[in-house]
Scaffold this motif. Structure first.
Motif, PDB file in Angstrom:
ATOM      1  N   MET A  17     -10.606   8.615  15.246  1.00 17.87           N
ATOM      2  CA  MET A  17     -12.045   8.551  15.350  1.00 17.87           C
ATOM      3  C   MET A  17     -12.625   9.808  15.969  1.00 17.87           C
ATOM      4  SD  MET A  17     -12.998   4.738  16.461  1.00 17.87           S
ATOM      5  CE  MET A  17     -11.894   3.443  16.082  1.00 17.87           C
ATOM      6  N   LEU A  18     -11.967  10.321  17.010  1.00 13.89           N
ATOM      7  CA  LEU A  18     -12.456  11.552  17.618  1.00 13.89           C
ATOM      8  C   LEU A  18     -12.460  12.667  16.590  1.00 13.89           C
ATOM      9  CD1 LEU A  18     -13.422  13.149  20.031  1.00 13.89           C
ATOM     10  CD2 LEU A  18     -11.044  13.497  20.684  1.00 13.89           C
ATOM     11  N   TYR A  19     -11.486  12.643  15.675  1.00 14.84           N
ATOM     12  CA  TYR A  19     -11.432  13.663  14.638  1.00 14.84           C
ATOM     13  C   TYR A  19     -12.725  13.692  13.837  1.00 14.84           C
ATOM     14  CZ  TYR A  19     -10.075  16.336  10.567  1.00 14.84           C
ATOM     15  OH  TYR A  19     -10.035  17.268   9.580  1.00 14.84           O
ATOM     16  N   LEU A  20     -13.305  12.530  13.589  1.00 14.59           N
ATOM     17  CA  LEU A  20     -14.562  12.493  12.835  1.00 14.59           C
ATOM     18  C   LEU A  20     -15.675  13.186  13.601  1.00 14.59           C
ATOM     19  CD1 LEU A  20     -14.434   8.855  11.452  1.00 14.59           C
ATOM     20  CD2 LEU A  20     -13.822  10.978  10.278  1.00 14.59           C
ATOM     21  N   LEU A  21     -15.733  12.988  14.909  1.00  9.02           N
ATOM     22  CA  LEU A  21     -16.743  13.666  15.712  1.00  9.02           C
ATOM     23  C   LEU A  21     -16.505  15.167  15.705  1.00  9.02           C
ATOM     24  CD1 LEU A  21     -19.162  13.463  17.612  1.00  9.02           C
ATOM     25  CD2 LEU A  21     -17.535  13.247  19.492  1.00  9.02           C
ATOM     26  N   VAL A  22     -15.244  15.562  15.851  1.00  6.25           N
ATOM     27  CA  VAL A  22     -14.904  16.986  15.824  1.00  6.25           C
ATOM     28  C   VAL A  22     -15.236  17.570  14.459  1.00  6.25           C
ATOM     29  CG1 VAL A  22     -12.995  18.623  15.909  1.00  6.25           C
ATOM     30  CG2 VAL A  22     -13.155  16.795  17.609  1.00  6.25           C
ATOM     31  N   LYS A  23     -14.921  16.839  13.394  1.00  7.73           N
ATOM     32  CA  LYS A  23     -15.229  17.305  12.041  1.00  7.73           C
ATOM     33  C   LYS A  23     -16.735  17.514  11.883  1.00  7.73           C
ATOM     34  CE  LYS A  23     -13.979  16.143   7.314  1.00  7.73           C
ATOM     35  NZ  LYS A  23     -13.309  15.164   6.456  1.00  7.73           N
ATOM     36  N   ALA A  24     -17.524  16.602  12.413  1.00  8.44           N
ATOM     37  CA  ALA A  24     -18.976  16.753  12.355  1.00  8.44           C
ATOM     38  C   ALA A  24     -19.425  17.972  13.150  1.00  8.44           C
ATOM     39  CB  ALA A  24     -19.657  15.501  12.886  1.00  8.44           C
ATOM     40  N   ALA A  25     -18.782  18.207  14.290  1.00  5.40           N
ATOM     41  CA  ALA A  25     -19.135  19.366  15.108  1.00  5.40           C
ATOM     42  C   ALA A  25     -18.805  20.664  14.384  1.00  5.40           C
ATOM     43  CB  ALA A  25     -18.406  19.309  16.447  1.00  5.40           C
ATOM     44  N   ILE A  26     -17.718  20.679  13.639  1.00  5.11           N
ATOM     45  CA  ILE A  26     -17.352  21.881  12.884  1.00  5.11           C
ATOM     46  C   ILE A  26     -18.364  22.131  11.776  1.00  5.11           C
ATOM     47  CG2 ILE A  26     -15.604  22.848  11.335  1.00  5.11           C
ATOM     48  CD1 ILE A  26     -13.530  21.304  13.063  1.00  5.11           C
ATOM     49  N   ARG A  27     -18.812  21.083  11.136  1.00  7.67           N
ATOM     50  CA  ARG A  27     -19.779  21.234  10.049  1.00  7.67           C
ATOM     51  C   ARG A  27     -21.170  21.593  10.553  1.00  7.67           C
ATOM     52  NH1 ARG A  27     -18.112  16.171   6.155  1.00  7.67           N
ATOM     53  NH2 ARG A  27     -16.173  17.068   5.447  1.00  7.67           N
ATOM     54  N   HIS A  28     -21.490  21.184  11.786  1.00  4.36           N
ATOM     55  CA  HIS A  28     -22.821  21.419  12.343  1.00  4.36           C
ATOM     56  C   HIS A  28     -22.697  22.031  13.739  1.00  4.36           C
ATOM     57  CE1 HIS A  28     -24.289  18.989   9.041  1.00  4.36           C
ATOM     58  NE2 HIS A  28     -23.396  18.084   9.360  1.00  4.36           N
ATOM     59  N   PRO A  29     -22.172  23.264  13.828  1.00  5.19           N
ATOM     60  CA  PRO A  29     -21.912  23.849  15.141  1.00  5.19           C
ATOM     61  C   PRO A  29     -23.160  24.029  15.993  1.00  5.19           C
ATOM     62  CG  PRO A  29     -21.664  25.490  13.416  1.00  5.19           C
ATOM     63  CD  PRO A  29     -21.811  24.158  12.740  1.00  5.19           C
ATOM     64  N   ASP A  30     -24.322  24.110  15.373  1.00  2.00           N
ATOM     65  CA  ASP A  30     -25.555  24.259  16.142  1.00  2.00           C
ATOM     66  C   ASP A  30     -25.901  22.986  16.906  1.00  2.00           C
ATOM     67  OD1 ASP A  30     -25.910  23.183  13.504  1.00  2.00           O
ATOM     68  OD2 ASP A  30     -28.070  23.328  13.791  1.00  2.00           O
ATOM     69  N   GLN A  31     -25.250  21.875  16.568  1.00  2.00           N
ATOM     70  CA  GLN A  31     -25.540  20.607  17.224  1.00  2.00           C
ATOM     71  C   GLN A  31     -24.430  20.149  18.164  1.00  2.00           C
ATOM     72  OE1 GLN A  31     -26.429  17.729  14.227  1.00  2.00           O
ATOM     73  NE2 GLN A  31     -28.039  18.972  13.305  1.00  2.00           N
ATOM     74  N   SER A  33     -11.201  23.559  13.906  1.00  2.00           N
ATOM     75  CA  SER A  33      -9.896  22.896  13.856  1.00  2.00           C
ATOM     76  C   SER A  33      -8.862  23.851  13.288  1.00  2.00           C
ATOM     77  CB  SER A  33      -9.968  21.631  13.004  1.00  2.00           C
ATOM     78  OG  SER A  33     -10.240  21.949  11.667  1.00  2.00           O
ATOM     79  N   HIS A  34      -7.628  23.637  13.680  1.00  2.00           N
ATOM     80  CA  HIS A  34      -6.514  24.432  13.177  1.00  2.00           C
ATOM     81  C   HIS A  34      -5.507  23.478  12.565  1.00  2.00           C
ATOM     82  CE1 HIS A  34      -7.658  28.344  14.812  1.00  2.00           C
ATOM     83  NE2 HIS A  34      -8.228  27.640  15.766  1.00  2.00           N
ATOM     84  N   GLY A  35      -5.501  23.422  11.256  1.00  2.00           N
ATOM     85  CA  GLY A  35      -4.589  22.528  10.561  1.00  2.00           C
ATOM     86  C   GLY A  35      -5.166  21.133  10.435  1.00  2.00           C
ATOM     87  N   SER A  68      -3.702  13.444  16.662  1.00  2.00           N
ATOM     88  CA  SER A  68      -3.633  14.686  17.425  1.00  2.00           C
ATOM     89  C   SER A  68      -4.277  15.768  16.580  1.00  2.00           C
ATOM     90  CB  SER A  68      -2.185  15.060  17.718  1.00  2.00           C
ATOM     91  OG  SER A  68      -1.576  14.071  18.513  1.00  2.00           O
ATOM     92  N   VAL A  69      -5.151  16.553  17.208  1.00  2.00           N
ATOM     93  CA  VAL A  69      -5.872  17.599  16.495  1.00  2.00           C
ATOM     94  C   VAL A  69      -5.828  18.862  17.341  1.00  2.00           C
ATOM     95  CG1 VAL A  69      -8.084  18.266  15.472  1.00  2.00           C
ATOM     96  CG2 VAL A  69      -7.462  15.855  15.596  1.00  2.00           C
TER      97      VAL A  69
END
Length: 82
Positions: A1-15, A56-58, A69-70
């Motif tokens: 689940m945290l990966y989804l939040l991180v994925k969103a952060a990568i897509r929207h770094p301004d937020q 993210s790396h990998g 693990s991310v």
């Protein structure tokens, strides 16, 4: 689940800095019982560390549906009196 939040952060770094209310959902039940979503978001935005970007790396390695693990590279700035 945290990966989804991180994925969103990568897509929207301004937020990245505005996502603490969403991050609250990924805290342990014990932490959530002592911090309201609003209090957590306010506390995190008032800290001297400000996230600037997340990359993210990998791919994530998931041990279970709710445990992954991310590897991340977090860019941040910090206010310091030094």
């Amino acid at each position: 689940m945290l990966y989804l939040l991180v994925k969103a952060a990568i897509r929207h770094p301004d937020q990245v800095g505005a996502m603490w209310d969403q991050a609250w959902e990924y805290l342990s039940p014990g932490v959530r019982s002592t911090w309201t979503r609003e209090k957590y978001a306010v506390e995190m935005t008032q800290r001297p560390v400000e996230w600037k970007s997340v990359d993210s790396h990998g791919e994530p390695e998931c041990e279970a549906e709710d445990a992954c693990s991310v590897k991340l590279l977090v860019t941040y700035s910090m206010d310091s009196p030094l």
